[in-house]
Write a protein that holds these residues in place. Structure first.
Motif, short mmCIF file in Angstrom:
data_model
loop_
_atom_site.label_atom_id
_atom_site.label_comp_id
_atom_site.label_asym_id
_atom_site.label_seq_id
_atom_site.Cartn_x
_atom_site.Cartn_y
_atom_site.Cartn_z
N GLN A 67 33.94 78.23 56.51
CA GLN A 67 35.34 77.89 56.37
C GLN A 67 36.04 77.89 57.73
O GLN A 67 36.95 77.09 57.96
N ARG A 68 35.61 78.76 58.63
CA ARG A 68 36.21 78.77 59.98
C ARG A 68 35.88 77.47 60.71
O ARG A 68 36.75 76.87 61.35
N SER B 138 37.92 74.76 59.11
CA SER B 138 39.33 74.84 59.51
C SER B 138 39.51 74.42 60.96
O SER B 138 40.53 73.81 61.31
N SER C 104 38.45 69.55 49.94
CA SER C 104 38.68 70.74 49.12
C SER C 104 38.86 70.37 47.65
O SER C 104 38.31 71.02 46.75
N THR D 128 42.63 76.62 49.20
CA THR D 128 41.18 76.79 49.35
C THR D 128 40.86 77.81 50.44
O THR D 128 39.96 78.65 50.28
N THR D 129 41.59 77.75 51.55
CA THR D 129 41.36 78.70 52.64
C THR D 129 41.69 80.12 52.19
O THR D 129 40.93 81.06 52.46
N SER E 192 38.98 81.53 49.95
CA SER E 192 37.76 82.00 50.62
C SER E 192 37.86 83.47 51.01
O SER E 192 36.86 84.18 51.07
N VAL F 116 43.96 86.42 58.21
CA VAL F 116 43.83 84.96 58.27
C VAL F 116 43.69 84.47 59.70
O VAL F 116 42.83 83.63 60.00
N TYR G 252 40.45 82.32 60.93
CA TYR G 252 40.54 80.86 60.93
C TYR G 252 41.41 80.24 62.03
O TYR G 252 41.36 79.02 62.20
N PHE H 226 43.62 74.55 63.30
CA PHE H 226 44.26 75.54 62.44
C PHE H 226 45.18 76.40 63.31
O PHE H 226 44.74 77.22 64.11
N SER I 197 48.38 79.89 59.71
CA SER I 197 47.98 81.26 59.36
C SER I 197 49.03 81.93 58.49
O SER I 197 48.70 82.60 57.49
N VAL J 86 49.01 80.37 54.93
CA VAL J 86 47.88 80.84 54.13
C VAL J 86 48.07 82.31 53.76
O VAL J 86 47.69 82.75 52.67
#
Length: 526
Positions: free
Chosen positions: A28-29, A32, A45, A268-269, A272, A339, A343, A348, A353, A356
């Motif tokens: 995911q990182r 992102s 996603s 989605t982020t 995770s 976060v 990410y 991103f 951040s 999210v």
């Protein structure tokens, strides 16, 4: 099965899940970094969620609830040949069902998209259709991986089945790194193919050990077998129940597509991160306990068996609460630190951040309820009761739909804020619906086993410890010299964890003293 053995199995499940989730966070990182919260991120996603409906509907949770109780009971009775025949029949039936559904799904993708992503139009919609069609066969293969998991778990081989998704994540990571020079829209097409390859590899890595455990495996469509009928009877109810849960998730997704660019990617982020404690503690304990609970329940639950099941359930709830309470508090108070450390890179940004974090805090509302609910559901399934969780899942769906629509579409307008922030209301309202479902599950179980649950005094101690730890971590964050997100997270989260364990140890919380005792024995100090 002793309590210590059960904890050992939960540890193996947790270790496998930890490996998988850590690689999932890396994936995911990387995702992102290249996509941020862009339209391309939204497309992939959303597309991944569509065929995942198939995996979740027929996969791990359903097979665990319907197949493992019957299969594990045959193993406990030393009926290896009957167990092998059951395993072969279930695989053959799944292969037929999944093949048909995948074929229909690929053809019907444009129509499905009108239901689950009504906010996508034009090029964004067309690209989403292409990605969904590529992904459908791969997620069908993941259902076979769930069959492998059922076999391995019933033989108490927990680590491999839960660590296998590592190879799925590695395949996706490698694809993004290899084709990173492409523009975002072309890159997600290659990423979809890399995802399908990962699905196949995840299945194959488990298949070898499974074939050794099922020496007499024969793939036959044996629908007349009593054991197959037992699995089928439970399977239908659980599929409907899981379907209701998945429909609930799709309701949220459909609403999120109306909230503007970045809403789906942001959810989605956040998911995770939210899934990490759910998987490590809720899923690990529930999955490891299901075979044992099934053996304990046997064919009839009398007063003595009910007392044993109740004790087992309560012990599991205490272990879950010890880890989930601080996780929820961290989402509320320290989500920005978490976060950003995971990410914040490339596309991103710091602004992403904080967005999210808000979504993550919303998901924290129902974190404890969802993990408790998993263990209660496993107990119902062990007792061959699949209808009760289904009824309560329907109630949850109704509340999710009503509360989600109000929180996401009405509240932002009423407050005069951007519609994008409706994603926070979606996750929080889903949490409220989760608490309603949990309350119903517990009340129903209390009628079967007597009083179950965790004493309020223990919950008060856990939340107090988490609150004290969060305050200490907040002070560290405030006075810490300017540093990068990762360095900040190391100091802040380390402080949080140490203080939480120290306070719970002083309060003599049993799970904490057990963990500390084991650590001291490992290093030779006790």
């Amino acid at each position: 099965m002793t309590k210590e053995a059960g904890r050992g199995h939960a540890l193996l499940v947790g270790a496998g899940i930890l490996c998988s989730r850590l690689f999932g966070l890396v994936r995911q990182r990387v995702f992102s970094h290249y996509f941020g919260l862009s339209d391309a991120a939204d497309i992939f996603s959303a597309a991944l969620r569509v065929p995942n409906f198939l995996q979740n509907l027929f996969g791990e949770g359903v097979l665990s609830a319907s197949f493992i109780p019957v299969y594990a009971r045959l193993l406990a009775q030393h009926k290896q040949e009957e167990a092998d025949r059951l395993a072969g029949a279930i695989f053959a039936i799944l292969a037929l069902i999944i093949s048909v559904i995948v074929a229909v799904g690929v053809l019907a993708t444009p129509y499905l998209l009108w239901l689950i992503a009504p906010g996508y139009t034009g090029e964004k919609r067309e690209l989403t259709i292409l990605i969904v069609r590529i992904l459908f066969p791969g997620t069908g293969i993941l259902v076979w991986s769930a069959w492998c998991l059922g076999i391995l778990n019933s033989h108490h081989k927990f680590f491999l089945s839960y660590a296998a998704p590592v190879i799925w994540n590695v395949s996706m990571i490698a694809t993004m790194l290899l084709f990173r020079h492409l523009d975002a829209n072309r890159l997600i097409v290659y990423l979809a193919w890399g995802t399908v390859l990962g699905c196949l590899l995840q299945f194959l890595v488990q298949l070898g050990p499974v074939l050794k455990l099922v020496p007499n495996l024969r793939l036959r469509l044996d629908t007349k077998s009593l054991h197959v009928k037992q699995v089928g009877g439970s399977f239908t109810n659980v599929v409907i129940g899981r379907g209701v849960v998945q429909i609930s998730a799709f309701v949220d997704q459909a609403i999120a597509t109306l909230l503007g660019s970045g809403a789906i990617a942001g959810m989605t982020t956040a998911s995770s991160i939210n899934l990490l404690p759910v998987s490590l503690f809720g899923m690990a304990i529930s999955a490891s306990e299901l075979p044992t609970l099934s053996r304990m329940a046997g064919d009839h639950v009398d007063e003595e068996v009910a007392a044993k099941l109740s004790t087992r359930l309560n012990n599991g709830l205490e272990r879950i609460a010890f880890f989930i309470v601080p996780s929820a508090m961290a989402f509320f108070a320290l989500g920005n630190v978490i976060v950003a450390a995971l990410y914040q890179s490339g596309a991103f940004t710091a602004k992403d951040s904080y967005y999210v974090w808000a979504i993550l805090a919303g998901s924290g509302v129902g974190l404890l309820a969802s993990t408790f609910g998993r263990l209660y559901s496993s107990t119902y399934y062990a007792m061959r009761d699949t209808r009760t969780p289904l009824r309560f899942a329907l109630v949850r769906l109704a509340f999710t739909a009503v509360l989600g629509l109000a929180s996401a579409l009405i509240m932002p307008k009423a407050l005069g804020i951007s519609m994008q922030w409706g994603a926070v209301g979606l996750t929080a309202s889903a949490g409220v619906a989760g608490w309603i479902e949990f309350h119903l599950l517990r009340r129903g179980m209390n009628k079967k086993l007597g009083a179950t649950g965790i004493p309020l005094s223990l919950m008060a101690k856990l939340w107090t410890a988490a609150g004290v730890a969060a305050c200490a971590a907040g002070v560290v964050e405030h006075y810490l010299p300017a540093a990068g997100p990762i360095v900040t997270a190391v100091f802040v989260l380390a402080t949080y964890g140490v203080i939480y364990f120290a306070v719970t140890f002083m309060l003599r919380i049993r799970t904490c003293t057990d963990v500390v005792g084991k650590l001291l024995r490992r290093v030779g100090l006790r």
